[in-house]
Write a protein that holds these residues in place. Structure first.
Motif, short mmCIF file in Angstrom:
data_model
loop_
_atom_site.label_atom_id
_atom_site.label_comp_id
_atom_site.label_asym_id
_atom_site.label_seq_id
_atom_site.Cartn_x
_atom_site.Cartn_y
_atom_site.Cartn_z
N ARG A 47 0.79 -1.23 0.00
CA ARG A 47 0.00 0.00 0.00
C ARG A 47 0.82 1.28 0.00
O ARG A 47 0.27 2.35 -0.19
N ASN A 48 2.13 1.16 0.24
CA ASN A 48 2.94 2.37 0.34
C ASN A 48 4.42 2.02 0.23
O ASN A 48 4.79 0.84 0.13
N ALA A 53 9.65 -1.18 1.18
CA ALA A 53 10.91 -1.30 1.91
C ALA A 53 10.91 -2.55 2.79
O ALA A 53 11.92 -3.26 2.87
N ARG A 54 9.79 -2.84 3.42
CA ARG A 54 9.70 -4.06 4.24
C ARG A 54 9.88 -5.30 3.38
O ARG A 54 10.57 -6.24 3.78
N LEU A 84 1.50 10.40 -6.55
CA LEU A 84 1.55 9.16 -5.78
C LEU A 84 2.92 8.50 -5.92
O LEU A 84 3.52 8.07 -4.93
N ALA A 85 3.45 8.44 -7.14
CA ALA A 85 4.76 7.81 -7.36
C ALA A 85 5.84 8.54 -6.56
O ALA A 85 6.70 7.90 -5.94
N ASP A 90 9.59 8.67 -2.01
CA ASP A 90 10.05 9.35 -0.80
C ASP A 90 9.93 8.44 0.42
O ASP A 90 10.81 8.43 1.29
N GLU A 91 8.86 7.66 0.51
CA GLU A 91 8.69 6.73 1.63
C GLU A 91 9.76 5.65 1.61
O GLU A 91 10.31 5.28 2.66
N ILE A 92 10.08 5.13 0.44
CA ILE A 92 11.15 4.12 0.33
C ILE A 92 12.48 4.73 0.75
O ILE A 92 13.25 4.11 1.50
#
Length: 135
Positions: A47-48, A53-54, A84-85, A90-92
């Motif tokens: 979802r994100n 990353a997990r 969204l991309a 950025d989250e990764i």
């Protein structure tokens, strides 16, 4: 990918809710395959960027997200999908920073902590077991 989940969302059938968790979870699939010498793409329930990353920490090479991109495209066209991309990237990147991992290859060898539900799916002989803290 849980096709029962996909069909439940598509058809809005309550029958699918009963079998929503049927099958092997994505994280468990990645963990069980982590020792093989091929690329693993984690999809289904991603979802994100943190989920990606997990998955990489568990041994995946990449993660795939379809539903959120389709929703973003529908709501905002190419700009919506681009926003969204960028957020996912950025989250990764932030997950890499917070784990001290300058690259996915380093993240893939960092120690991991698994919850009890996921631990039930990871056999002792699984290569991922060597990354778990001593108990």
């Amino acid at each position: 990918t849980s096709w029962i989940g996909v069909e439940t969302l598509r058809s809005k059938s309550s029958l699918g809710e009963t079998f929503w968790d049927w099958g092997i979870p994505t994280a468990a699939s990645v963990a069980q395959l982590s020792g093989f010498k091929f690329d693993i793409v984690a999809t289904g329930g991603i979802r994100n960027g943190l989920d990606i990353a997990r998955a990489i920490a568990l041994g995946a090479t990449a993660g795939g997200i379809a539903r959120l991109f389709l929703q973003a495209w529908r709501a905002g066209g190419q700009k919506g999908a681009s926003v969204l991309a960028k957020r996912i990237i950025d989250e990764i990147r932030l997950a890499h920073l917070l784990t001290g991992s300058p690259s996915p290859d380093i993240l893939r060898v960092q120690p991991v902590v698994l919850g009890q539900r996921l631990m039930r799916w990871v056999p002792a002989e699984c290569p991922l077991s060597s990354k778990l803290p001593s108990q």
